[in-house]
Design a protein around this motif. Structure first.
Motif, mmCIF file in Angstrom:
data_model
loop_
_atom_site.group_PDB
_atom_site.id
_atom_site.type_symbol
_atom_site.label_atom_id
_atom_site.label_comp_id
_atom_site.label_asym_id
_atom_site.label_seq_id
_atom_site.Cartn_x
_atom_site.Cartn_y
_atom_site.Cartn_z
ATOM 1 N N GLU A 36 73.993 5.717 -17.710
ATOM 2 C CA GLU A 36 73.273 4.451 -17.576
ATOM 3 C C GLU A 36 71.893 4.616 -16.941
ATOM 4 O O GLU A 36 71.087 3.689 -16.945
ATOM 5 C CB GLU A 36 74.099 3.482 -16.716
ATOM 6 N N VAL A 37 71.614 5.792 -16.412
ATOM 7 C CA VAL A 37 70.372 6.023 -15.670
ATOM 8 C C VAL A 37 69.257 6.476 -16.616
ATOM 9 O O VAL A 37 69.487 7.272 -17.528
ATOM 10 C CB VAL A 37 70.583 7.093 -14.580
ATOM 11 N N ASN A 38 68.050 5.950 -16.391
ATOM 12 C CA ASN A 38 66.869 6.430 -17.110
ATOM 13 C C ASN A 38 66.251 7.572 -16.324
ATOM 14 O O ASN A 38 65.723 7.366 -15.227
ATOM 15 C CB ASN A 38 65.846 5.296 -17.291
ATOM 16 N N TYR A 39 66.315 8.771 -16.887
ATOM 17 C CA TYR A 39 65.801 9.946 -16.210
ATOM 18 C C TYR A 39 64.370 10.239 -16.656
ATOM 19 O O TYR A 39 63.968 9.879 -17.760
ATOM 20 C CB TYR A 39 66.691 11.160 -16.500
ATOM 21 N N PRO A 40 63.610 10.922 -15.813
ATOM 22 C CA PRO A 40 62.255 11.323 -16.219
ATOM 23 C C PRO A 40 62.344 12.382 -17.318
ATOM 24 O O PRO A 40 63.395 13.015 -17.509
ATOM 25 C CB PRO A 40 61.660 11.899 -14.929
ATOM 26 N N SER A 156 71.622 3.526 -8.550
ATOM 27 C CA SER A 156 70.514 3.067 -7.700
ATOM 28 C C SER A 156 69.955 4.206 -6.859
ATOM 29 O O SER A 156 68.733 4.327 -6.670
ATOM 30 C CB SER A 156 70.982 1.930 -6.788
ATOM 31 N N PHE A 157 70.851 5.051 -6.356
ATOM 32 C CA PHE A 157 70.432 6.203 -5.557
ATOM 33 C C PHE A 157 69.581 7.154 -6.405
ATOM 34 O O PHE A 157 68.513 7.608 -5.973
ATOM 35 C CB PHE A 157 71.664 6.921 -5.013
ATOM 36 N N ILE A 158 70.035 7.437 -7.642
ATOM 37 C CA ILE A 158 69.284 8.343 -8.516
ATOM 38 C C ILE A 158 67.957 7.710 -8.933
ATOM 39 O O ILE A 158 66.931 8.397 -9.046
ATOM 40 C CB ILE A 158 70.131 8.712 -9.751
ATOM 41 N N HIS A 159 67.961 6.409 -9.136
ATOM 42 C CA HIS A 159 66.727 5.713 -9.506
ATOM 43 C C HIS A 159 65.643 5.920 -8.446
ATOM 44 O O HIS A 159 64.460 6.128 -8.779
ATOM 45 C CB HIS A 159 67.012 4.220 -9.688
#
Length: 296
Positions: A36-40, A156-159
């Motif tokens: 679910e996370v958008n990574y660089p 949220s932490f990874i964001h």
């Protein structure tokens, strides 16, 4: 469970089987959260990472995220009950149904992983996160300075980490990935049959019903039905394949699949295996298949 009820060690093996299965399930839940996370750009997510630090030190990391900004070590805990952290003693206590059980402190565990990675002198800051995958857990006395999360809070932490500045360029990133891969160490896990000296002949063969555990029989090319509860199943291999990997060994061929699950032909076994998220080792019909642990 594929042991007859009368088998002398059925209860012990069944308990260990469910522990292993729960671990896989918990890690899969966290994997889904990571999706679910958008990574660089230029990010890599590795799961079940076994690294050789030096000749006398090997570490196993549940998930390692590599970007141009940071490294993130994730330790997944699929535990239920009340978890009490005792920072002064370095011990963690799980209370479930009135029974208290001590186990290795995940804070100490993940700190050792980070310290081990630091010995490799990677050109990135290393962050860590302990993630509890189950909702059926209560955390007590959680140290405020430790990154301990429920699964839903991980993104949220990874964001926040993804907002950091790049520390290496693209060429250095690819060099780092190659370096990590060169440190990968293949761990040979003992199957439960090997560990408990169980003959494979004593295992119940065939595709089993996920509802009641009884044998399924084939109704059509797309449907199987339980001999007892009459539940229908259109993808019976997907929830039976873990039985083989946990109980017997970590790879299988189409012939072994046909024999273990009592299928009509290797052709049927081949197409059923294609429905699973497996690695085809030699890219041929008669080659071995392994669990796909690097899911990203």
């Amino acid at each position: 469970m594929r042991l007859e009820p009368s088998h002398s060690i059925k209860k012990e093996v069944e308990k260990k089987f469910h522990q292993i299965e729960a671990g896989y399930f918990g890690e899969k839940l966290v994997d889904n959260t990571l999706l679910e996370v958008n990574y660089p750009p230029h990010s890599c997510i590795l799961t079940d990472v076994h690294l050789k630090i030096h000749d006398h030190l090997y570490i196993q990391i549940d998930t390692l995220i590599v970007t141009k900004k940071y490294l993130l070590v994730i330790e997944v805990k699929n535990i239920i009950g009340t978890i009490t952290f005792q920072k002064h003693s370095g011990q963690t206590i799980r209370t479930l149904d009135g029974v208290k059980t001590p186990f290795e402190c995940p804070i100490s565990q993940i700190k050792r992983h980070v310290q081990s990675l630091e010995q490799l002198r990677f050109p990135l800051p290393i962050f860590k996160a302990i993630v509890f995958s189950s909702n059926r857990v209560i955390l007590e006395h959680v140290p405020m300075d430790e990154p301990i999360f429920f699964r839903k809070n991980l993104s949220s932490f990874i964001h926040q980490l993804n907002k950091k500045e790049d520390r290496i360029d693209t060429s250095q990133f690819h060099d780092l990935i190659r370096r990590i891969q060169s440190k990968q160490h293949v761990m040979l896990r003992k199957s439960l049959c090997d560990r408990w000296k169980i003959s494979q002949e004593s295992l119940i063969k065939g595709l089993l019903c996920k509802a009641c555990g009884n044998i399924l029989y084939k109704v059509s090319n797309k449907t199987w039905k339980c001999t007892k509860c009459e539940s229908n199943d259109r993808t019976p291999i997907t929830h039976n394949i873990n039985d083989y990997f946990i109980l017997v060994k970590d790879s299988l061929t189409t012939i072994e699949c046909k024999e273990f699950f009592r299928l009509s032909s290797t052709h049927e076994a081949y197409y059923m295996l294609k429905k699973c998220n497996l690695i085809n080792v030699n890219n041929a019909r008669k080659s071995g298949y392994r669990r796909n642990i690097e899911v990203f």
